[in-house]
Design a protein around this motif. Structure first.
Motif, PDB file in Angstrom:
ATOM      1  N   PHE A 193      51.627  26.245  38.027  1.00  0.00           N
ATOM      2  CA  PHE A 193      50.240  26.138  38.380  1.00  0.00           C
ATOM      3  C   PHE A 193      49.630  26.720  39.311  1.00  0.00           C
ATOM      4  CE2 PHE A 193      46.897  23.428  40.334  1.00  0.00           C
ATOM      5  CZ  PHE A 193      45.899  23.380  38.982  1.00  0.00           C
ATOM      6  N   ALA A 194      50.399  26.835  40.684  1.00  0.00           N
ATOM      7  CA  ALA A 194      50.185  27.570  41.905  1.00  0.00           C
ATOM      8  C   ALA A 194      49.743  28.786  41.395  1.00  0.00           C
ATOM      9  CB  ALA A 194      51.115  27.145  42.861  1.00  0.00           C
ATOM     10  N   ASN A 195      50.783  29.551  40.674  1.00  0.00           N
ATOM     11  CA  ASN A 195      50.650  30.910  40.429  1.00  0.00           C
ATOM     12  C   ASN A 195      49.341  31.188  39.530  1.00  0.00           C
ATOM     13  OD1 ASN A 195      52.963  31.626  41.540  1.00  0.00           O
ATOM     14  ND2 ASN A 195      54.330  31.438  39.484  1.00  0.00           N
ATOM     15  N   ILE A 196      49.130  30.413  38.568  1.00  0.00           N
ATOM     16  CA  ILE A 196      47.943  30.507  37.648  1.00  0.00           C
ATOM     17  C   ILE A 196      46.444  30.398  38.818  1.00  0.00           C
ATOM     18  CG2 ILE A 196      46.327  29.548  36.017  1.00  0.00           C
ATOM     19  CD1 ILE A 196      48.834  28.732  34.587  1.00  0.00           C
ATOM     20  N   LEU A 197      46.461  29.537  39.679  1.00  0.00           N
ATOM     21  CA  LEU A 197      45.304  29.144  40.562  1.00  0.00           C
ATOM     22  C   LEU A 197      45.316  30.528  41.582  1.00  0.00           C
ATOM     23  CD1 LEU A 197      43.398  27.292  41.636  1.00  0.00           C
ATOM     24  CD2 LEU A 197      45.158  26.545  43.275  1.00  0.00           C
ATOM     25  N   MET A 198      46.544  31.177  42.029  1.00  0.00           N
ATOM     26  CA  MET A 198      46.351  32.368  42.802  1.00  0.00           C
ATOM     27  C   MET A 198      45.795  33.429  42.119  1.00  0.00           C
ATOM     28  SD  MET A 198      49.848  31.985  44.872  1.00  0.00           S
ATOM     29  CE  MET A 198      49.741  33.666  45.729  1.00  0.00           C
ATOM     30  N   LEU A 199      46.270  33.545  40.625  1.00  0.00           N
ATOM     31  CA  LEU A 199      45.536  34.446  39.815  1.00  0.00           C
ATOM     32  C   LEU A 199      44.225  34.720  39.692  1.00  0.00           C
ATOM     33  CD1 LEU A 199      46.227  37.237  38.134  1.00  0.00           C
ATOM     34  CD2 LEU A 199      46.810  35.527  36.154  1.00  0.00           C
ATOM     35  N   LEU A 200      43.713  33.326  39.427  1.00  0.00           N
ATOM     36  CA  LEU A 200      42.343  33.092  39.150  1.00  0.00           C
ATOM     37  C   LEU A 200      41.449  33.250  40.353  1.00  0.00           C
ATOM     38  CD1 LEU A 200      42.468  29.972  36.798  1.00  0.00           C
ATOM     39  CD2 LEU A 200      41.888  32.219  36.389  1.00  0.00           C
ATOM     40  N   SER A 201      42.135  32.858  41.480  1.00  0.00           N
ATOM     41  CA  SER A 201      41.371  33.270  42.935  1.00  0.00           C
ATOM     42  C   SER A 201      41.294  34.519  43.253  1.00  0.00           C
ATOM     43  CB  SER A 201      42.297  32.530  44.206  1.00  0.00           C
ATOM     44  OG  SER A 201      42.452  31.193  43.943  1.00  0.00           O
ATOM     45  N   GLY A 202      42.502  35.421  42.928  1.00  0.00           N
ATOM     46  CA  GLY A 202      42.325  37.042  43.044  1.00  0.00           C
ATOM     47  C   GLY A 202      41.306  37.537  42.128  1.00  0.00           C
ATOM     48  N   LEU A 203      41.174  37.115  41.079  1.00  0.00           N
ATOM     49  CA  LEU A 203      40.178  37.637  39.833  1.00  0.00           C
ATOM     50  C   LEU A 203      38.783  37.511  40.482  1.00  0.00           C
ATOM     51  CD1 LEU A 203      41.830  36.827  36.487  1.00  0.00           C
ATOM     52  CD2 LEU A 203      41.653  39.244  37.648  1.00  0.00           C
ATOM     53  N   PHE A 204      38.708  36.132  40.862  1.00  0.00           N
ATOM     54  CA  PHE A 204      37.166  35.866  41.442  1.00  0.00           C
ATOM     55  C   PHE A 204      37.041  36.540  42.799  1.00  0.00           C
ATOM     56  CE2 PHE A 204      34.693  33.137  44.465  1.00  0.00           C
ATOM     57  CZ  PHE A 204      33.599  33.039  43.608  1.00  0.00           C
ATOM     58  N   TRP A 205      37.872  36.991  43.670  1.00  0.00           N
ATOM     59  CA  TRP A 205      37.702  37.463  44.740  1.00  0.00           C
ATOM     60  C   TRP A 205      37.427  39.207  44.505  1.00  0.00           C
ATOM     61  CZ3 TRP A 205      36.313  36.898  49.387  1.00  0.00           C
ATOM     62  CH2 TRP A 205      36.744  37.903  50.508  1.00  0.00           C
ATOM     63  N   ALA A 206      38.149  39.524  43.504  1.00  0.00           N
ATOM     64  CA  ALA A 206      37.914  40.970  43.127  1.00  0.00           C
ATOM     65  C   ALA A 206      36.367  41.225  42.568  1.00  0.00           C
ATOM     66  CB  ALA A 206      39.075  41.341  42.169  1.00  0.00           C
ATOM     67  N   PHE A 207      36.091  40.085  41.856  1.00  0.00           N
ATOM     68  CA  PHE A 207      34.953  40.030  41.214  1.00  0.00           C
ATOM     69  C   PHE A 207      33.693  40.222  42.463  1.00  0.00           C
ATOM     70  CE2 PHE A 207      31.083  37.638  39.537  1.00  0.00           C
ATOM     71  CZ  PHE A 207      30.517  38.687  38.377  1.00  0.00           C
ATOM     72  N   THR A 208      33.736  39.156  43.205  1.00  0.00           N
ATOM     73  CA  THR A 208      32.947  39.204  44.255  1.00  0.00           C
ATOM     74  C   THR A 208      32.735  40.507  45.145  1.00  0.00           C
ATOM     75  OG1 THR A 208      33.402  36.860  44.440  1.00  0.00           O
ATOM     76  CG2 THR A 208      32.349  37.820  46.434  1.00  0.00           C
ATOM     77  N   ILE A 209      33.913  40.980  45.529  1.00  0.00           N
ATOM     78  CA  ILE A 209      33.997  42.453  46.153  1.00  0.00           C
ATOM     79  C   ILE A 209      33.460  43.287  45.503  1.00  0.00           C
ATOM     80  CG2 ILE A 209      35.506  44.266  47.186  1.00  0.00           C
ATOM     81  CD1 ILE A 209      35.312  41.474  48.850  1.00  0.00           C
ATOM     82  N   GLY A 210      33.595  43.469  43.949  1.00  0.00           N
ATOM     83  CA  GLY A 210      33.017  44.439  43.365  1.00  0.00           C
ATOM     84  C   GLY A 210      31.285  44.231  43.328  1.00  0.00           C
ATOM     85  N   ASN A 211      30.795  43.116  43.164  1.00  0.00           N
ATOM     86  CA  ASN A 211      29.497  42.876  43.376  1.00  0.00           C
ATOM     87  C   ASN A 211      28.930  43.524  44.337  1.00  0.00           C
ATOM     88  OD1 ASN A 211      29.155  42.088  40.628  1.00  0.00           O
ATOM     89  ND2 ASN A 211      29.564  39.710  41.106  1.00  0.00           N
ATOM     90  N   LEU A 212      29.578  42.992  45.674  1.00  0.00           N
ATOM     91  CA  LEU A 212      29.215  43.318  47.174  1.00  0.00           C
ATOM     92  C   LEU A 212      28.974  44.755  47.026  1.00  0.00           C
ATOM     93  CD1 LEU A 212      30.983  40.641  49.196  1.00  0.00           C
ATOM     94  CD2 LEU A 212      28.651  40.749  48.626  1.00  0.00           C
ATOM     95  N   VAL A 213      30.162  45.602  46.656  1.00  0.00           N
ATOM     96  CA  VAL A 213      30.317  47.013  46.728  1.00  0.00           C
ATOM     97  C   VAL A 213      29.192  47.674  46.102  1.00  0.00           C
ATOM     98  CG1 VAL A 213      31.448  49.054  46.080  1.00  0.00           C
ATOM     99  CG2 VAL A 213      32.692  47.286  47.220  1.00  0.00           C
ATOM    100  N   SER A 214      28.885  46.883  44.815  1.00  0.00           N
ATOM    101  CA  SER A 214      27.831  47.602  44.121  1.00  0.00           C
ATOM    102  C   SER A 214      26.227  47.588  44.767  1.00  0.00           C
ATOM    103  CB  SER A 214      27.706  46.772  42.634  1.00  0.00           C
ATOM    104  OG  SER A 214      26.811  47.212  41.811  1.00  0.00           O
ATOM    105  N   ILE A 215      26.131  46.243  45.364  1.00  0.00           N
ATOM    106  CA  ILE A 215      24.926  46.162  46.017  1.00  0.00           C
ATOM    107  C   ILE A 215      24.770  47.201  47.258  1.00  0.00           C
ATOM    108  CG2 ILE A 215      23.737  44.480  47.401  1.00  0.00           C
ATOM    109  CD1 ILE A 215      24.826  42.133  45.651  1.00  0.00           C
ATOM    110  N   VAL A 216      25.798  47.131  47.896  1.00  0.00           N
ATOM    111  CA  VAL A 216      25.836  48.187  49.033  1.00  0.00           C
ATOM    112  C   VAL A 216      25.737  49.631  48.658  1.00  0.00           C
ATOM    113  CG1 VAL A 216      27.275  49.173  51.025  1.00  0.00           C
ATOM    114  CG2 VAL A 216      27.078  46.778  50.591  1.00  0.00           C
ATOM    115  N   GLU A 217      26.300  49.782  47.547  1.00  0.00           N
ATOM    116  CA  GLU A 217      26.100  51.308  46.869  1.00  0.00           C
ATOM    117  C   GLU A 217      24.575  51.636  46.546  1.00  0.00           C
ATOM    118  OE1 GLU A 217      28.871  52.084  43.882  1.00  0.00           O
ATOM    119  OE2 GLU A 217      30.340  52.464  45.028  1.00  0.00           O
ATOM    120  N   HIS A 218      24.166  50.587  45.760  1.00  0.00           N
ATOM    121  CA  HIS A 218      22.591  50.445  45.594  1.00  0.00           C
ATOM    122  C   HIS A 218      21.774  50.755  46.846  1.00  0.00           C
ATOM    123  CE1 HIS A 218      19.162  49.908  42.961  1.00  0.00           C
ATOM    124  NE2 HIS A 218      18.796  49.149  43.811  1.00  0.00           N
TER     125      HIS A 218
END
Length: 281
Positions: free
Chosen positions: A1-26
């Motif tokens: 369960f802890a591994n799945i939670l860490m994986l989901l947190s990583g995906l969420f963090w990557a999604f958030t960083i990607g959106n922030l980078v996209s906004i900054v690029e724009h």
């Protein structure tokens, strides 16, 4: 369960960083567009000083006419800044034809009044060299309209010019280089050398009188110009000049027609002398 939670947190963090980078690029993209537009505007403004011949420019813009270059420059920069701040969409204006709009693409994004004032700052110096196209006869609106129909032509060393393949004959004003008039050419392409050649330097208008006369009348008296170095010229097509004179009776009546008559009489006298010499021989 802890591994799945860490994986989901990583995906969420990557999604958030990607959106922030996209906004900054724009944001950076819009900022870079603004910087490019401001650089283009500064290029236009920098050319004002090169082409401005009025030493006693007024401190404020005149209601009619060119006005103070400094005041116009301030208006241009403010206009470009407002376009950026208010996110006014601008269409791309890149093309290959050598007109004023294409030499300075930023002009297409200016308001009508700024387009007029900028074109006068850039081109009025050259129009004032031609009496029947000067401000004595043409209004600022007419001169501005004419400025946008002028062409920028480039010539290599040793290149000759008689007429433009698309626009025909016209007035040439050297912005760079030097030209020689070495002879004339007829309608059949036969060239004749001139007894005395003329040299044209910077800001020397070429064919101011000759351009008023029709090709049919000149016959074998159309001048050939040869460029002794790489040259850049302002070219005012004959058809554009005819259009201006047809719309402005004062310019034709008080100035252009007398230059037309002078050119015709000079050719008539030359032909008469040549015929007389032929009869004697």
């Amino acid at each position: 369960f802890a591994n799945i939670l860490m994986l989901l947190s990583g995906l969420f963090w990557a999604f958030t960083i990607g959106n922030l980078v996209s906004i900054v690029e724009h944001m950076n993209s819009e900022r870079n567009t603004y910087k490019r537009s401001l650089d283009d505007a500064n290029t236009v403004i920098g050319s004002f000083a090169e082409n401005n011949t009025t030493n006693d420019a007024p401190n404020e813009e005149s209601e009619i006419g060119v006005g103070d270059p400094t005041a116009i420059a301030t208006r241009i920069r403010r206009f470009v800044t407002c376009q950026y701040d208010r996110a006014i969409p601008k269409l791309p204006s890149k093309c290959s034809a050598p007109t004023l709009d294409q030499v300075y693409p930023i002009l297409k994004g200016f308001s009508p009044d700024l387009r007029k004032l900028s074109s006068l700052q850039l081109m009025q110096k050259y129009l004032e060299m031609i009496p029947y196209l000067s401000s004595e006869y043409l209004s600022p609106e007419e001169q501005s309209h004419l400025a946008f129909q002028c062409q920028y032509l480039e010539f290599s060393r040793g290149e000759s010019f008689v007429r433009h393949p698309e626009y025909g004959r016209g007035i040439l004003i050297l912005r760079r280089g030097m030209a020689l008039c070495l002879g004339t050419v007829g309608c059949h392409g036969f060239a004749a050398k001139s007894v005395s050649f003329q040299i044209y330097g910077l800001d020397d208008p070429i064919a101011v009188n000759e351009v008023l006369v029709e090709d049919e009348f000149l016959e074998d008296e159309v001048p050939i110009y040869r460029f002794s170095s790489y040259s850049i010229v302002v070219f005012i097509p004959q058809s554009v000049i005819y259009e201006v004179l047809n719309a402005n009776a004062k310019a034709w009546r008080n100035c252009a027609r007398w230059r037309y008559l002078q050119t015709c009489l000079a050719k008539w006298a030359k032909d008469r002398i040549m015929n007389r010499q032929a009869e004697l021989t």
